[in-house]
Design a protein around this motif. Structure first.
Motif, mmCIF file in Angstrom:
data_model
loop_
_atom_site.group_PDB
_atom_site.id
_atom_site.type_symbol
_atom_site.label_atom_id
_atom_site.label_comp_id
_atom_site.label_asym_id
_atom_site.label_seq_id
_atom_site.Cartn_x
_atom_site.Cartn_y
_atom_site.Cartn_z
ATOM 1 N N ALA A 91 0.637 -1.665 -0.280
ATOM 2 C CA ALA A 91 -0.214 0.063 0.366
ATOM 3 C C ALA A 91 0.883 1.753 0.447
ATOM 4 O O ALA A 91 0.335 2.148 -0.015
ATOM 5 N N GLY A 92 2.353 0.963 0.218
ATOM 6 C CA GLY A 92 2.847 2.364 0.317
ATOM 7 C C GLY A 92 2.932 2.985 1.153
ATOM 8 O O GLY A 92 3.843 4.482 1.258
ATOM 9 N N PHE A 93 2.431 2.450 1.953
ATOM 10 C CA PHE A 93 2.275 3.270 3.910
ATOM 11 C C PHE A 93 3.853 3.445 4.729
ATOM 12 O O PHE A 93 3.982 2.334 4.413
ATOM 13 N N GLY A 94 3.749 4.559 5.272
ATOM 14 C CA GLY A 94 5.486 4.316 6.048
ATOM 15 C C GLY A 94 4.360 5.221 7.379
ATOM 16 O O GLY A 94 3.488 4.621 7.815
ATOM 17 N N ASN A 95 5.565 5.345 8.471
ATOM 18 C CA ASN A 95 5.135 5.077 9.656
ATOM 19 C C ASN A 95 3.761 6.295 8.940
ATOM 20 O O ASN A 95 3.721 6.748 10.555
ATOM 21 N N ALA A 96 3.671 7.595 8.770
ATOM 22 C CA ALA A 96 2.625 8.661 9.200
ATOM 23 C C ALA A 96 1.938 8.089 8.277
ATOM 24 O O ALA A 96 0.963 8.891 8.903
ATOM 25 N N GLU A 97 1.144 7.407 7.460
ATOM 26 C CA GLU A 97 0.001 6.806 7.319
ATOM 27 C C GLU A 97 -0.663 5.756 8.166
ATOM 28 O O GLU A 97 -1.227 6.134 8.468
ATOM 29 N N ILE A 98 0.194 5.268 8.482
ATOM 30 C CA ILE A 98 0.245 4.025 9.772
ATOM 31 C C ILE A 98 -0.003 4.480 10.928
ATOM 32 O O ILE A 98 -1.404 4.418 11.366
ATOM 33 N N ALA A 99 0.408 6.155 11.106
ATOM 34 C CA ALA A 99 -0.271 6.699 12.932
ATOM 35 C C ALA A 99 -1.399 7.343 12.369
ATOM 36 O O ALA A 99 -1.836 7.635 13.341
ATOM 37 N N ALA A 100 -0.989 7.987 11.635
ATOM 38 C CA ALA A 100 -3.029 8.553 10.845
ATOM 39 C C ALA A 100 -3.957 7.318 10.475
ATOM 40 O O ALA A 100 -5.034 8.306 10.596
ATOM 41 N N THR A 101 -3.409 6.387 10.565
ATOM 42 C CA THR A 101 -5.094 5.318 10.617
ATOM 43 C C THR A 101 -5.572 5.879 12.011
ATOM 44 O O THR A 101 -6.595 5.160 11.955
ATOM 45 N N LEU A 102 -4.562 6.012 12.951
ATOM 46 C CA LEU A 102 -4.782 5.680 14.227
ATOM 47 C C LEU A 102 -5.489 7.061 14.834
ATOM 48 O O LEU A 102 -5.776 7.257 15.871
ATOM 49 N N ALA A 103 -5.125 8.107 14.106
ATOM 50 C CA ALA A 103 -4.949 9.686 14.876
ATOM 51 C C ALA A 103 -6.041 10.170 14.421
ATOM 52 O O ALA A 103 -7.290 10.075 13.906
ATOM 53 N N ARG A 117 -7.454 11.662 1.540
ATOM 54 C CA ARG A 117 -8.523 12.243 2.529
ATOM 55 C C ARG A 117 -9.973 12.254 2.436
ATOM 56 O O ARG A 117 -10.391 11.877 3.526
ATOM 57 N N LEU A 118 -10.759 11.832 1.295
ATOM 58 C CA LEU A 118 -11.839 11.603 1.551
ATOM 59 C C LEU A 118 -11.985 10.298 1.289
ATOM 60 O O LEU A 118 -13.188 10.129 2.163
ATOM 61 N N ILE A 119 -11.367 9.708 1.427
ATOM 62 C CA ILE A 119 -11.723 7.772 2.054
ATOM 63 C C ILE A 119 -11.500 8.167 2.889
ATOM 64 O O ILE A 119 -12.229 7.122 4.281
ATOM 65 N N MET A 120 -11.077 8.673 3.785
ATOM 66 C CA MET A 120 -10.535 8.748 5.289
ATOM 67 C C MET A 120 -11.677 9.526 6.172
ATOM 68 O O MET A 120 -12.309 8.630 7.179
#
Length: 184
Positions: A91-103, A117-120
């Motif tokens: 999925a091309g996730f780095g630490n920022a994307e992983i953390a953003a799924t939780l924030a 952002r629309l998906i989120m």
């Protein structure tokens, strides 16, 4: 840790054995979730028939954004952790994307494109209200096809259900799975 419900024991029924073997990389034991669902062959088969991890209308990244955000919102650490472990690179996730799924404010994180952002936001609204507001709907329609919006919405529903199952059974995380605390 004592499990609330023991997983099915081998040997599994032939079609379940084949399905479980197909689902996992070679040498990786089937997920505890799958083995537990296999206790009820009817539920297992229906559950497996309802998956959307095949090639659909979304990219892997789009699919994983919806799945990971939904699981995080539901507190479904077991499933979130498995998806991060198996799909973060694809999925091309780095630490920022992983953390953003939780924030809590993850939908506006700088790591996402406008479309992401629309998906989120869709995951957040469906989770919070079980609806999609007009402003978000208009933005989704301007960006995604009807088929993609439908797939995103169904994914949110499926992963609410999966989160209910893993949380209700209080499944312990897989040994290789990511943990919320590592990325919050």
């Amino acid at each position: 840790m004592t499990l609330r419900m023991a997983p099915a024991a081998q040997p599994y029924e032939k079609d379940m054995e084949e399905t479980l073997a197909r689902l996992m990389p070679e040498g990786v034991e089937p997920l505890l979730l799958f083995r537990t669902l296999a206790r009820n062959p009817r539920v297992f088969r229906r559950f497996m028939a309802g998956g959307l991890l095949d090639k659909g209308t979304l990219s892997i990244r789009e699919r994983e954004i919806m799945i990971d955000r939904t699981c995080a919102l539901c507190g479904g650490e077991y499933e979130w952790g498995v998806h991060i472990a198996f799909f973060k690179e694809r999925a091309g996730f780095g630490n920022a994307e992983i953390a953003a799924t939780l924030a809590p404010d993850g939908a506006v994180a700088a790591c996402w494109s406008t479309e992401e952002r629309l998906i989120m936001q869709l995951a957040d609204q469906l989770h919070d209200t079980s609806r999609v507001g007009e402003a978000l709907w208009t933005a989704l329609k301007a960006t995604f096809s009807d088929e993609q919006i439908l797939e995103l919405t169904v994914l949110a529903g499926l992963y609410h259900m999966i989160s209910f199952v893993v949380n209700g059974l209080d499944l312990p995380p897989e040994t290789y799975a990511a943990r919320f605390a590592q990325h919050a």
